[in-house]
Design a protein around this motif. Structure first.
Motif, mmCIF file in Angstrom:
data_model
loop_
_atom_site.group_PDB
_atom_site.id
_atom_site.type_symbol
_atom_site.label_atom_id
_atom_site.label_comp_id
_atom_site.label_asym_id
_atom_site.label_seq_id
_atom_site.Cartn_x
_atom_site.Cartn_y
_atom_site.Cartn_z
ATOM 1 N N ALA A 141 0.830 -1.199 0.000
ATOM 2 C CA ALA A 141 0.000 0.000 0.000
ATOM 3 C C ALA A 141 0.868 1.255 0.000
ATOM 4 C CB ALA A 141 -0.902 0.002 1.234
ATOM 5 N N VAL A 142 0.295 2.332 -0.526
ATOM 6 C CA VAL A 142 0.946 3.633 -0.496
ATOM 7 C C VAL A 142 0.050 4.608 0.265
ATOM 8 C CG1 VAL A 142 2.241 3.264 -2.630
ATOM 9 C CG2 VAL A 142 -0.035 4.274 -2.714
ATOM 10 N N LEU A 143 0.639 5.742 0.632
ATOM 11 C CA LEU A 143 -0.032 6.665 1.539
ATOM 12 C C LEU A 143 -1.401 7.119 1.053
ATOM 13 C CD1 LEU A 143 2.659 9.101 2.977
ATOM 14 C CD2 LEU A 143 1.010 7.743 4.262
ATOM 15 N N ASP A 144 -1.571 7.287 -0.237
ATOM 16 C CA ASP A 144 -2.826 7.838 -0.733
ATOM 17 C C ASP A 144 -3.818 6.770 -1.188
ATOM 18 O OD1 ASP A 144 -2.284 10.592 -0.274
ATOM 19 O OD2 ASP A 144 -0.876 10.539 -1.956
ATOM 20 N N ASP A 145 -3.538 5.506 -0.888
ATOM 21 C CA ASP A 145 -4.534 4.455 -1.110
ATOM 22 C C ASP A 145 -5.697 4.643 -0.128
ATOM 23 O OD1 ASP A 145 -3.065 3.320 -3.106
ATOM 24 O OD2 ASP A 145 -2.365 1.602 -1.928
ATOM 25 N N ASN A 168 -4.514 10.153 5.571
ATOM 26 C CA ASN A 168 -5.465 10.771 6.494
ATOM 27 C C ASN A 168 -5.340 10.185 7.896
ATOM 28 O OD1 ASN A 168 -8.097 10.749 3.974
ATOM 29 N ND2 ASN A 168 -6.622 12.365 4.417
ATOM 30 N N ARG A 169 -5.331 8.855 7.978
ATOM 31 C CA ARG A 169 -5.350 8.207 9.291
ATOM 32 C C ARG A 169 -4.037 8.394 10.042
ATOM 33 N NH1 ARG A 169 -8.098 2.447 9.945
ATOM 34 N NH2 ARG A 169 -7.492 3.043 12.074
ATOM 35 N N ILE A 170 -2.923 8.305 9.345
ATOM 36 C CA ILE A 170 -1.641 8.446 10.036
ATOM 37 C C ILE A 170 -1.399 9.902 10.420
ATOM 38 C CG2 ILE A 170 0.856 8.269 9.721
ATOM 39 C CD1 ILE A 170 0.312 5.642 8.241
ATOM 40 N N ARG A 348 -7.862 22.712 4.936
ATOM 41 C CA ARG A 348 -7.163 21.845 4.001
ATOM 42 C C ARG A 348 -5.941 21.265 4.717
ATOM 43 N NH1 ARG A 348 -4.546 26.311 -0.224
ATOM 44 N NH2 ARG A 348 -3.235 27.397 1.320
ATOM 45 N N GLY A 349 -5.426 20.155 4.168
ATOM 46 C CA GLY A 349 -4.265 19.517 4.780
ATOM 47 C C GLY A 349 -4.394 18.006 4.770
ATOM 48 N N ASP A 350 -3.396 17.334 5.334
ATOM 49 C CA ASP A 350 -3.349 15.873 5.280
ATOM 50 C C ASP A 350 -4.529 15.166 5.944
ATOM 51 O OD1 ASP A 350 -1.057 15.893 3.804
ATOM 52 O OD2 ASP A 350 0.298 15.387 5.446
ATOM 53 N N PRO A 351 -5.174 15.729 6.969
ATOM 54 C CA PRO A 351 -6.318 15.024 7.564
ATOM 55 C C PRO A 351 -7.603 15.090 6.736
ATOM 56 C CG PRO A 351 -5.289 16.526 9.151
ATOM 57 C CD PRO A 351 -4.782 16.889 7.792
ATOM 58 N N VAL A 352 -7.621 15.903 5.680
ATOM 59 C CA VAL A 352 -8.862 16.142 4.934
ATOM 60 C C VAL A 352 -9.070 15.078 3.867
ATOM 61 C CG1 VAL A 352 -10.114 17.788 3.475
ATOM 62 C CG2 VAL A 352 -8.695 18.613 5.376
#
Length: 500
Positions: A141-145, A168-170, A348-352
């Motif tokens: 898996a990759v981060l954006d899966d 998002n989760r990490i 906006r950002g990684d959790p979104v």
């Protein structure tokens, strides 16, 4: 870092330490990683393929964590179902996401009969031991899966599932660790999942796994059961919705908690003071959404203490904006507003979330995305210290006599009255006012506050257009599937004239 790598790293570092325990047993970190990886292989052996959506209907316990991790490791998309929603909503979610499988607890045999008949792969959790195949890592898996779909409570019309990725989760797990917990919990820390782990409590699963700390799961716990578990297991951390925090404070007289987090809604200052005095002074509030994983903002324990000791305005704040996100307040055209001026919160950002599942052509999704920003539908303003103050939900606004009123301000006044536990304010149709502010409230056990007294105190504390025209004392206020007071159901009961 993906969820599978995170789990394996925890197993390598903490091996024989107890990781999780619940009504269905105990797992060490090494055992949890082995079972999750083996279950991932087992699920794929049943004909499921990476990217398939798999419904999960499990109570709090070890099996829920194993399934969550296994689905992520296998590249499958987890779709957790809230047991409180019931078969009709489960089937609507299954249809919306095109589910290919279901993992469920057999206590739901009868309720899932129709649901199971339409799915190719159905796995009762009691079969986990039989399905575990090997223990080596699975997938790449990759981060954006996409790792999951989160369906919000209180959905009207067609269900909508926000896509959640490993990123998002990490990102959420790292922010929970450093912004909410104040750093990785120690080896002696114990987190209690007293509320459903498919909701806000579940945000602490990865942080405590990463830290090598133990997690204890309760199923359908009331205030007394929570207090017993805190004492029995040496619990140091937990998170609850404000309604449960308030109920816990009614029956407790001090706890050893190092942190009690609350989310879903702010608490009135009177309830915060009581929780601080009767539970723990180490209170933390965090804010987020289904579409933007918490924490987006945090009001930490030090700010709670300041709020209770001479700076009461802090207690109405959702706290400082977290480093992982960019959060602003904008007008209807999306223009950023000056500090202090109310508008819609955008983030906006990684959790979104990258968006809703199968959203093409739909105009009923509520929240919208523009140029990378999520318009949250929450109304608020940025104030002192870069903190966020939330006024209310955009869709909950009441228009009475030509004035806009957000019910939370009125609810805070009523909930702050001595003897009142919870309050909800809604707008009933009225030929003169357009909408008539009406309050429903529940008193603390053994207390009674007359409606006339509630209206009198509201007249003293609020301007004329924000004062309820009527008030009704009820035994308890209805909660939605995530344990928050359901204004929609309060409104329905009042409109129908139902006896509570």
């Amino acid at each position: 870092m993906t969820i599978g790598l995170l789990v394996q790293r925890a197993a390598d570092r903490f091996a024989d330490r107890r990781a999780v325990q619940g009504p269905d047993g105990t797992r060490s970190f090494a055992e949890l990683a082995r079972r999750a990886s083996g279950l991932a292989r087992g699920l794929l052996s049943l004909g499921l393929s990476p990217g398939d959506r798999v419904l999960e209907l499990l109570p709090n316990g070890c099996a829920l964590v194993e399934c969550d991790l296994a689905l992520a490791i296998a590249g499958l998309v987890r779709v957790p179902l809230n047991p409180r929603l019931g078969p009709t909503e489960w089937e609507r979610i299954a249809d919306d996401c095109g589910a290919r499988g279901l993992v469920y607890d057999t206590r739901f045999d009868q309720e899932t009969e129709s649901l199971r008949s339409g799915l190719r792969t159905v796995v009762p959790s009691r079969r986990f031991d039989d399905l575990i195949i090997g223990d080596s890592p699975v997938g790449d898996a990759v981060l954006d899966d996409v790792v999951g779909l989160a369906y919000s409570s209180g959905t009207t019309g067609k269900p909508k599932g926000a896509r959640r990725t490993h990123r998002n989760r990490i990102s959420s797990a790292l922010a929970m660790t450093h912004e909410v917990l104040g750093g990785p919990p120690g080896a002696d820390a114990v987190y209690l999942h007293a509320g459903p782990a498919i909701h806000t409590s579940g945000l602490f699963v990865l942080p405590f796994l990463m830290a090598g700390a133990r997690q204890v799961f309760l199923d359908h716990a009331d205030a007394h059961a929570i207090l017993e578990a805190i004492d029995e297991h040496g619990v140091t951390h937990t998170a609850l919705v404000p309604t449960m925090v308030n109920r816990l404070a009614e029956v407790a007289d001090g706890t050893p908690l190092r942190m009690l987090a609350y989310a879903g809604a702010p608490m009135p200052s009177g309830q915060i003071r009581r929780a601080s005095e009767r539970l723990t002074p180490n209170l933390v509030q965090y804010y987020g959404l289904v579409e933007a994983m918490p924490p987006l903002t945090v009001l930490d324990a030090a700010e709670h203490a300041r709020g209770l000791d001479g700076e009461p305005e802090l207690l109405a704040s959702a706290g400082r904006v977290c480093l992982a996100v960019d959060l602003q307040v904008v007008d209807e055209e999306g223009r950023r507003l000056p500090d202090g001026e109310p508008g819609e919160v955008v983030v906006r950002g990684d959790p979104v979330t990258p968006g809703y599942f199968d959203a093409e052509g739909r105009a009923d999704l509520g929240k919208s995305f523009a140029d990378g920003w999520l318009r949250t539908g929450d109304i608020g303003h940025i104030g002192a210290g870069g903190r966020l103050w939330l006024t209310d939900r955009k869709n909950d606004m009441i228009i009475t006599g030509g004035y806009n009123v957000y019910p939370r301000e009125v609810e805070d006044v009523i909930a702050g009255i001595d003897g009142i536990a919870d309050a909800s304010v809604v707008g009933l149709a009225d030929p003169e006012w357009g909408q008539r502010l009406t309050a429903a409230y529940a008193c603390a056990p053994g207390r009674r506050v007359e409606p006339e007294e509630v209206l009198r105190l509201c007249r003293a504390a609020l301007p004329p257009h924000k004062r309820p025209k009527s008030a009704l004392q009820v035994g308890s206020l209805p909660l939605n599937a995530t344990g928050k007071i359901s204004r929609r159901e309060v409104l329905r009961r009042l409109e129908a004239g139902e006896a509570w």
